[in-house]
Design an enzyme around this catalytic site. Sequence first.
Site, PDB file in Angstrom:
ATOM      1  N   HIS A 135      -3.523  -5.887  -9.285  1.00  0.00           N
ATOM      2  CA  HIS A 135      -4.552  -6.694  -9.423  1.00  0.00           C
ATOM      3  C   HIS A 135      -5.284  -6.087 -10.284  1.00  0.00           C
ATOM      4  O   HIS A 135      -5.258  -5.068 -11.066  1.00  0.00           O
ATOM      5  CB  HIS A 135      -5.300  -7.135  -8.303  1.00  0.00           C
ATOM      6  CG  HIS A 135      -4.317  -7.946  -7.317  1.00  0.00           C
ATOM      7  ND1 HIS A 135      -4.180  -9.172  -7.768  1.00  0.00           N
ATOM      8  CD2 HIS A 135      -3.483  -7.719  -6.344  1.00  0.00           C
ATOM      9  CE1 HIS A 135      -3.306  -9.674  -6.732  1.00  0.00           C
ATOM     10  NE2 HIS A 135      -2.923  -8.655  -5.837  1.00  0.00           N
TER      11      HIS A 135
ATOM     12  N   ARG B 104      -0.416  -2.109   5.000  1.00  0.00           N
ATOM     13  CA  ARG B 104      -0.536  -2.745   3.867  1.00  0.00           C
ATOM     14  C   ARG B 104      -0.392  -1.735   2.759  1.00  0.00           C
ATOM     15  O   ARG B 104      -0.887  -0.506   2.929  1.00  0.00           O
ATOM     16  CB  ARG B 104      -1.886  -3.422   3.646  1.00  0.00           C
ATOM     17  CG  ARG B 104      -2.139  -4.627   4.509  1.00  0.00           C
ATOM     18  CD  ARG B 104      -3.277  -5.395   4.078  1.00  0.00           C
ATOM     19  NE  ARG B 104      -3.345  -6.171   2.802  1.00  0.00           N
ATOM     20  CZ  ARG B 104      -2.528  -7.221   2.708  1.00  0.00           C
ATOM     21  NH1 ARG B 104      -2.287  -8.056   3.849  1.00  0.00           N
ATOM     22  NH2 ARG B 104      -2.654  -7.979   1.339  1.00  0.00           N
TER      23      ARG B 104
ATOM     24  N   CYS C  76       1.758 -10.586  -7.433  1.00  0.00           N
ATOM     25  CA  CYS C  76       1.647 -10.528  -6.053  1.00  0.00           C
ATOM     26  C   CYS C  76       2.492 -11.638  -5.286  1.00  0.00           C
ATOM     27  O   CYS C  76       3.546 -11.563  -5.313  1.00  0.00           O
ATOM     28  CB  CYS C  76       0.419 -10.242  -5.415  1.00  0.00           C
ATOM     29  SG  CYS C  76       0.253  -9.284  -4.076  1.00  0.00           S
TER      30      CYS C  76
HETATM   31  N1  GLN Z   1       0.545 -12.431   1.124  1.00  0.00           N
HETATM   32  C1  GLN Z   1       1.153 -11.388   0.428  1.00  0.00           C
HETATM   33  C2  GLN Z   1       1.200 -10.010   0.792  1.00  0.00           C
HETATM   34  O1  GLN Z   1       0.027  -9.383   1.373  1.00  0.00           O
HETATM   35  C3  GLN Z   1       0.816 -11.511  -0.987  1.00  0.00           C
HETATM   36  C4  GLN Z   1      -1.084 -10.846  -1.293  1.00  0.00           C
HETATM   37  C5  GLN Z   1      -1.280 -11.083  -2.635  1.00  0.00           C
HETATM   38  O2  GLN Z   1      -0.980 -11.910  -3.273  1.00  0.00           O
HETATM   39  N2  GLN Z   1      -2.376  -9.988  -2.955  1.00  0.00           N
HETATM   40  O3  GLN Z   1       2.216  -9.326   0.667  1.00  0.00           O
END
Ligand code: GLN
EC number: 6.3.5.13
Length: 243
Positions: free
Chosen positions: A203, A139, A96
Amino acid sequence: MADYTLSLAHLYGDLMNTYGDYGNIIALRYYAKQIGVTIDDQLVSLNDTFDPKAYDFVLFGGGQDYEETIVAKDMVQKKEALREYIENDGPLLAVCGGFQLLGHYMEMADGTKVDGIGIMDHYTTNMTDPSVKVDEGKRLTGDIVIKNNETGETYHGFENHQGRTFLGKGEKALGTVVSGKGNNGMDQSEGVLYHNVYGSYFHGPIFTRNGNLAKRVLKTALQRRYPDVDWAAKLENVPAETF
Ligand code: GLN
């Protein structure tokens, strides 16, 4: 019996470990233990020197936009050492935010552009990128399944990111999206493969849920450090756990 040890760096593990990404190291240790290999891990963080010859595996986990801005500034002084490690086929898992910062730049949710170290060729726009017509302003969150067409392996995970990542020259995807969103929701790519760098938005953590990938990366690290041992044979009968 010979004493085999691998040295792991948890890069910015005190800042970039939002979703329990350290579990990837626990997974590697779990498989290594079954074949008599010891895993040592060490935090390499702000103001520390990264020695490209000292490590057999690097974990660079995920983080929020804010932590990424802090890490991005410090990474400038580690850039050449990380480049050397990667170009010499050092195994690295970037999850990520870590994946994003190895590329050219990432745009935060508020539109601020944060420079990555650009040692890999991808870049990351944000969820308001007008050229991305999928899930605008949202998101990319949820369960995801991908398939790596070269190995035939399938990987399961959970993604949660606002950034939209686009791969560059010489970069292959870690897999093609079977279900879920992936790097940008548009081109069916998920993650990256470049030398022995595995980048992903998964994740969960990715190695814990996908023992086949954990074993693959462990084998690569062992072959690089101890080339005279048949690690494939040793790992063959170790079952790959999936969750
Ligand atoms: N800030 C980044 C995003 O939301 C990374 C998020 C993350 O590492 N889960 O794209």
